[in-house]
Design a protein around this motif. Structure first.
Motif, short mmCIF file in Angstrom:
data_model
loop_
_atom_site.label_atom_id
_atom_site.label_comp_id
_atom_site.label_asym_id
_atom_site.label_seq_id
_atom_site.Cartn_x
_atom_site.Cartn_y
_atom_site.Cartn_z
N MET A 4 -87.15 8.26 -110.01
CA MET A 4 -85.89 8.87 -110.46
C MET A 4 -85.04 7.88 -111.24
O MET A 4 -84.45 8.21 -112.27
N ALA A 5 -84.99 6.64 -110.74
CA ALA A 5 -84.19 5.62 -111.43
C ALA A 5 -84.76 5.38 -112.83
O ALA A 5 -84.03 5.31 -113.82
N LEU A 6 -86.08 5.29 -112.88
CA LEU A 6 -86.74 5.03 -114.15
C LEU A 6 -86.48 6.17 -115.15
O LEU A 6 -86.34 5.95 -116.35
N ASP A 7 -86.44 7.38 -114.66
CA ASP A 7 -86.29 8.54 -115.53
C ASP A 7 -84.84 8.97 -115.72
O ASP A 7 -84.57 10.04 -116.24
N GLY A 8 -83.92 8.11 -115.27
CA GLY A 8 -82.50 8.40 -115.45
C GLY A 8 -82.01 9.56 -114.62
O GLY A 8 -81.05 10.24 -115.00
N GLU A 9 -82.65 9.81 -113.50
CA GLU A 9 -82.27 10.95 -112.67
C GLU A 9 -81.55 10.52 -111.39
O GLU A 9 -81.23 11.36 -110.55
N LEU A 10 -81.36 9.22 -111.25
CA LEU A 10 -80.66 8.74 -110.05
C LEU A 10 -79.15 8.89 -110.29
O LEU A 10 -78.65 8.40 -111.29
N PRO A 11 -78.45 9.55 -109.39
CA PRO A 11 -76.99 9.72 -109.59
C PRO A 11 -76.31 8.35 -109.75
O PRO A 11 -76.66 7.40 -109.06
N GLY A 12 -75.38 8.28 -110.68
CA GLY A 12 -74.73 7.02 -111.02
C GLY A 12 -74.14 6.30 -109.82
O GLY A 12 -74.23 5.07 -109.71
N GLU A 13 -73.58 7.05 -108.90
CA GLU A 13 -72.91 6.40 -107.77
C GLU A 13 -73.91 5.76 -106.81
O GLU A 13 -73.53 4.98 -105.95
N GLU A 14 -75.20 6.07 -106.95
CA GLU A 14 -76.19 5.47 -106.06
C GLU A 14 -76.85 4.23 -106.66
O GLU A 14 -77.64 3.56 -106.02
N ARG A 15 -76.55 3.99 -107.90
CA ARG A 15 -77.25 2.94 -108.64
C ARG A 15 -77.11 1.56 -107.99
O ARG A 15 -78.10 0.84 -107.85
N MET A 16 -75.92 1.22 -107.59
CA MET A 16 -75.72 -0.11 -107.00
C MET A 16 -76.49 -0.27 -105.69
O MET A 16 -77.12 -1.29 -105.44
N ALA A 17 -76.40 0.75 -104.88
CA ALA A 17 -77.12 0.70 -103.60
C ALA A 17 -78.63 0.62 -103.83
O ALA A 17 -79.35 -0.10 -103.14
N TYR A 18 -79.08 1.33 -104.85
CA TYR A 18 -80.51 1.31 -105.19
C TYR A 18 -80.94 -0.10 -105.63
O TYR A 18 -81.96 -0.63 -105.18
N ASP A 19 -80.14 -0.69 -106.50
CA ASP A 19 -80.46 -2.05 -106.97
C ASP A 19 -80.52 -3.03 -105.81
O ASP A 19 -81.39 -3.90 -105.76
N ALA A 20 -79.59 -2.87 -104.86
CA ALA A 20 -79.58 -3.75 -103.69
C ALA A 20 -80.85 -3.52 -102.86
O ALA A 20 -81.46 -4.48 -102.36
#
Lengths: 172, 263
Positions: free
Chosen positions: B13-29
């Motif tokens: 999802m992150a790769l395809d731009g489908e990860l909600p913006g507000e989850e991005r930081m938590a995902y990167d962590a």
């Protein structure tokens, strides 16, 4: 020339790229695009003016592709295998393929047509999951699992290819 | 940091731009904390870049006139035979897919057989006797469809097959067909004809593990085969020409075949 035709013309490069990723071989890919355009022109009324023709055209082409792939599978032709078809297939004359490009093109051809279409639609053509699911006519969950499986399979094949290459080097 | 139950699914999802913006930081962590997942993400990102690069050139190619003509309504009317040739290559691609995996195993095991010479020559002669005598059904794909013939047979036998040009010897290509070879292999047969209707055939297969060459005629007489075996391919030229003539034609054909295979 009317607006509809101009809009369709401007989509041809993208349609060709998508067809090439589905079929690899240039002439075959252009045949698929031609089939798609012919069908589109017959059904010009199905397309709402004001809307981009992109999704409409991709949907038509995808149906043509999947229908034919199913027919091919039913004929059982897939059971007959060359040993090194990658080497047997001539590269497009006017396109210099790097080894990396050739490997990824071969690997893409090696995953199932459904997964290939889903992956390419999102990763190369840049459609959103919702758009791609709509074009392919599958639920979003199915699309996501095809993309995930497709990516895993593609990576596995590329790993195999590099392993095979190193075995060959050792053998020499 | 509202979510901490990320999974592999989120990599896609992150790769395809489908990860909600507000989850991005938590995902990167989460990626930072999971080196294995981070490595996987990096591989997928690289694969996507390679995929895009591989097909980027298509966008810059000039649009073929035939496609423009379809849209502009200037396309010539096509015969029914034209329809959808592209799926033939789709079929070849499916084979490529399976062959890529199966061929790997077969290549390692190798095929060790001993009596290759006679078997090849006998099969080539048998095919010639049966098909060269057929006037209307000698070939499956005619020379008028030469490109398809070569692609099809190449894919089936697993060798890059380029039909030799034997015009200098007075022979023109009639067409070709697919035949069995050995116990479970496949061979390509190419049929040629001269102005007098005399026919010769080329029999090519990848089923060969020994190196040898010679000529062969059945004890009961009939056409002669001039053959070459090499590791990975074998070829026989069969016909009822005078021996010297057959030998000349065969050498010419063989040279072109080998050049095609290794091109």
């Amino acid at each position: 020339m009317d607006d509809k035709k101009a809009a369709i013309l401007s989509e041809i490069p993208r349609l060709r790229r998508y067809a090439r990723s589905l079929l690899r071989e240039r002439d075959s890919a252009d045949d698929l695009v031609q089939d798609c355009l012919e069908r589109a022109l017959v059904r010009l009324d199905n397309w709402q003016t004001g809307e981009s023709p992109r999704r409409w055209l991709f949907t038509i082409m995808h149906h043509l592709f999947i229908d034919q792939m199913r027919k091919v599978n039913r004929r059982g032709e897939a059971a007959m295998l060359p040993l090194e078809a990658g080497e047997a297939q001539a590269a497009p004359a006017d396109q210099v393929e790097t080894i990396a490009s050739r490997e990824i093109m071969d690997a893409l051809q090696a995953i199932s047509p459904d997964r290939r279409a889903a992956l390419v639609m999102v990763a190369i053509e840049g459609f959103s999951y919702a758009e791609a699911a709509n074009i392919l006519g599958v639920p979003a969950g199915t699309l996501m699992s095809r993309i995930a499986r497709g990516r895993e399979e593609l990576r596995g094949l590329l790993d195999d290819t590099s392993r095979r290459r190193s075995i060959r080097i050792v053998e020499k | 940091m509202t979510r901490h139950d990320f999974s592999e699914r989120d990599i896609h999802m992150a790769l395809d731009g489908e990860l909600p913006g507000e989850e991005r930081m938590a995902y990167d962590a989460w990626l930072e904390a999971n080196p294995e997942m981070k490595a996987r993400s990096a591989r997928y990102i690289a694969d996507r870049a390679a995929m895009r690069a591989a097909f980027a050139g298509v966008m810059d190619e000039p649009v073929p006139a035939r496609l423009r003509q379809v849209v502009l309504g200037e396309a010539p009317v096509k015969g029914p035979a034209w329809r959808s040739r592209w799926w033939l290559s789709a079929a070849a691609a499916v084979m490529l897919a399976l062959g890529g995996l199966g061929g790997y195993v077969a290549g390692i095991d190798g095929i060790a057989r001993g009596e290759g010479d006679d078997q090849l020559a006998e099969q080539a002669i048998a095919a010639h006797v049966i098909y060269a005598a057929e006037k209307r059904h000698a070939v499956e794909v005619p020379a008028s469809d030469k490109d398809h013939l070569q692609t099809w047979l190449s894919n089936r036998i697993g060798l890059k097959l380029v039909a030799p040009d034997l015009a200098a010897e007075g022979f023109d290509l009639v067409g070709g067909r697919l035949l069995p070879a050995g116990d479970q292999g496949k061979a390509a047969m190419l049929l040629y004809e001269d102005a007098k209707g005399e026919r010769i055939s080329l029999y090519i297969t990848a089923e060969s593990s020994e190196t040898s060459k010679g000529t062969y005629t059945a004890e009961t007489g009939g056409p002669e085969a001039v053959y070459w075996l090499d590791k990975g391919y074998a070829c026989a030229v069969v016909g009822s020409l005078p021996p010297e003539r057959l030998s000349d034609v065969a050498k010419n054909a063989y040279g072109q075949l080998v050049a095609g295979i290794s091109s």
